[in-house]
Design a protein around this motif. Sequence first.
Motif, PDB file in Angstrom:
ATOM      1  N   ASP A 104      -5.107   3.908   4.315  1.00 28.39           N
ATOM      2  CA  ASP A 104      -4.251   4.361   5.404  1.00 28.39           C
ATOM      3  C   ASP A 104      -4.403   3.151   6.648  1.00 28.39           C
ATOM      4  O   ASP A 104      -3.599   2.935   7.359  1.00 28.39           O
ATOM      5  N   ASP A 105      -5.607   2.914   6.893  1.00 27.81           N
ATOM      6  CA  ASP A 105      -5.759   1.753   7.951  1.00 27.81           C
ATOM      7  C   ASP A 105      -5.258   0.447   7.603  1.00 27.81           C
ATOM      8  O   ASP A 105      -4.765  -0.162   8.321  1.00 27.81           O
ATOM      9  N   TYR A 106      -5.111   0.259   6.176  1.00 31.35           N
ATOM     10  CA  TYR A 106      -4.630  -0.868   5.904  1.00 31.35           C
ATOM     11  C   TYR A 106      -3.042  -0.986   6.211  1.00 31.35           C
ATOM     12  O   TYR A 106      -2.558  -1.896   6.680  1.00 31.35           O
ATOM     13  N   ARG A 107      -2.494   0.223   6.140  1.00 29.24           N
ATOM     14  CA  ARG A 107      -1.048   0.253   6.255  1.00 29.24           C
ATOM     15  C   ARG A 107      -0.793   0.253   7.805  1.00 29.24           C
ATOM     16  O   ARG A 107       0.289  -0.258   8.267  1.00 29.24           O
ATOM     17  N   ASN A 108      -1.906   0.760   8.552  1.00 30.98           N
ATOM     18  CA  ASN A 108      -1.700   0.844  10.079  1.00 30.98           C
ATOM     19  C   ASN A 108      -1.743  -0.200  10.710  1.00 30.98           C
ATOM     20  O   ASN A 108      -1.229  -0.544  11.619  1.00 30.98           O
ATOM     21  N   ARG A 109      -2.789  -1.161  10.249  1.00 31.10           N
ATOM     22  CA  ARG A 109      -3.325  -2.307  10.975  1.00 31.10           C
ATOM     23  C   ARG A 109      -3.215  -3.775  10.505  1.00 31.10           C
ATOM     24  O   ARG A 109      -3.010  -4.623  11.010  1.00 31.10           O
ATOM     25  N   GLY A 158       0.731  -1.269  -0.266  1.00 32.48           N
ATOM     26  CA  GLY A 158      -0.134  -0.105   0.058  1.00 32.48           C
ATOM     27  C   GLY A 158       0.793   1.122   0.001  1.00 32.48           C
ATOM     28  O   GLY A 158       0.361   2.557   0.225  1.00 32.48           O
ATOM     29  N   LEU A 159       1.873   1.034  -0.379  1.00 30.99           N
ATOM     30  CA  LEU A 159       3.077   2.352  -0.379  1.00 30.99           C
ATOM     31  C   LEU A 159       2.866   3.091  -1.791  1.00 30.99           C
ATOM     32  O   LEU A 159       3.643   3.995  -1.758  1.00 30.99           O
TER      33      LEU A 159
END
Lengths: 529, 233
Positions: B79-84, B54-55
């Motif tokens: 953002d949530d995907y990268r976060n969690r 997801g970058l």
Amino acid sequence: MMSHDDRKNDRKIGLAFRLLASKKRIVTTLVTIFISALACALFALAWSGWCYDYCDLATRGYLHYAASKTGSYAADEPYPYFSLDTAGEYPYLCLSPSGTISNSIVNRHRFSFEQMRAIEEDTQIPFVREMVNTEGVSYWGCYAGATLPNSLSTVPNADAVHDLLTAWRLTNGTAGSLELAGSEEDYSAMGFTLLAGRYPRSRYEVALSEAHYEAFAAQGYIDVSARFTTEIDDDFGTYNLKYDVARQPDVPVQPIGQYEDLLGKTLMGWSDELPHLRTFTIVGVVDTHCNVRRAQDDWENYPAGRILRAEETGIEVCRAFCPRLDEGRASRLFKLCDAYQKEALEAERLSGESIDYPLPLRGDFFDFSRPEWVYVDTSANVIYSCTLSVGALSAAVGFVALLLGGFRTERMVEDREKEFGILRSMGASDGTIFKILLADIAAMACAIFLVALAASLGMYYAWIRPWGYSAFMDAYELVYNGWTVLILFGGSAVLAMLAAVFPVCRLLRRSVMENIVGRREGKKKKKRK
Amino acid sequence: MFEIRNLGKIYYPSGASPVEALKGVSVKFGDKGMIFILGKSGCGKSTLLHLMGGLDRPTSGEFLLDGVSSKDFSKRDLDDYRNRCVGFVFQEYNLLPEFTVQENIGIALQLQGKRAEREKIDAMLAAVGLSFDGPRYPNELSGGQRQRVAIARALIKEPRILFADEPTGALDSKTGNEILTLLKEISAERLVVVVSHDEEFARRFGDRVLGMRDGSIISDSLDEEPLGERVED
């Protein structure tokens, strides 16, 4: 997969300043702060008066001063009166010492007939109109001589008339009484009472005050209309009476023993209509409760001693010369007039002192030779021009500050773009990144505000306030108040935010890897057909 | 389960022709295990990893996590995907230099809305084989220690997938071996996808090896002789 509740846990990073603090760009940051602060300070000083309501500012300053000077004079009057006068292209704000609000033309403070009616109802102050012509000068009664109306002069022989005329020319023409215009109800509301005859109803009827009656009673009445011609001074819209030697030199003097003796007689008066010089019939004598001696000493400035005209004349003049003004401002203006008049009366009552009138005049801001007038509204023009100039300067400086701030923020973001990319790779949202940068924006806004506060205070007390006092004889109080501080605060925040918008948006538009690597991905080119 | 479908990426460098770095790659992954993506420089392996993590934004295709397609992701979802969901380990570690090791790890927790508890951070550091008496800054650490910190920062988020882009690229072979051993331990509980050009490491540590060339998958060890223990889908 991802709950919406989880998203609410995205909090600010408390270490934002450590992320953003950098010894780099210090000089750029400081320069940005100072230029932004200068722009905010200039803008606030220029426009805080306007935000404060320019009209009130101008009126308050002058009225405060003038009221303090004319309190004793106003105390003689039974009714409140404020006059907003103009003279030609040099409008002025004149505090007349009697009490009924009258209306004339003040440059940019012009009232429509409907507005005046609304103001009357709002303030409950009787409203009579002061007459003005296209020159901005009140309709002059056709008078000659320093103290007496020509129609009221005692002219026993031609030589005396000739001498008098010579003297008049040397004194640059005529003097005379200004005029009021209103309805019978208006005059009655002012406390006037009829001594003889009636109030004027048409354009070419007038009523006189008891001060005029006393002058006629003392020296007799002379109908000069058939004996004099006039030379018109276009520079001032005045005219000189010229004795026509071809006409009968002896002008009989008619004794005046009672009020009714004046009824039906005529005065020569000035009109915008051709022929400019025409006669007006005296239809009434009115007790205006004026100080006769004072009226006769100063026909021009003493409203209670003025010629009374019919309301229709005032209406027509106002309709012709009165563009619409913001009604709220007009209403506030007249409430202010009333308030200051009452303050002056009370102050005078408490002090027991007698204050001289008329007011001194500073020569820089008027073109008239007569020293009695205070051209405060001319100074308002100066202040208006200064406001625009300084406002324009503040806009130019603000634009430079914006560019500088944008450059500084862009460089700061570039310096930290990799860190922002790392944070985004860890899951920081755009909102989190923005909140981090918001710390920088807030810090800049605070710094700009504080410097602008100091700069504006310094400029105001070191330069603007002393200049204002020396220029306007303490009659103008250029303000530094809550509006100024509010504008400083708002301007600082706006400048800081605007400077950051573009760099922040560019940062967030790039992908995470673009942030980390610093690679700028080009745009896909559209295929040509 | 994690899957990529027809994932493609075209770069448009300024003043040059477009470059198709990834050409419609499709792969299915399991929930656990260590997957190596092998290939020479410029073959698109890092690009594939960045898209999966997801970058970066794909030009075409999608990835799915438990059946949810990335095409349906909003910006916030990404953002949530990268976060969690994922953790990322970079070749250059990418630690924040102004912050201590503990703070670097703590930031990952803060981004999830959690408190950066000292005990949790110390436990994670211990899990990656590190222990510090006091606050230490990244520039005070060796390369291997920095990479362990980076792994700890990624793991503390408890991601389902850990992506590592050349995690040993800046390390010597001994240290690299230690790092990959650590990642191998981690892969027992979650999916770990490692990009590397080192075939030996891939053979030794990988449960599955994907070979890439010119933006495409050219080999999959699942289709060949098993390398070590095979991980079933």
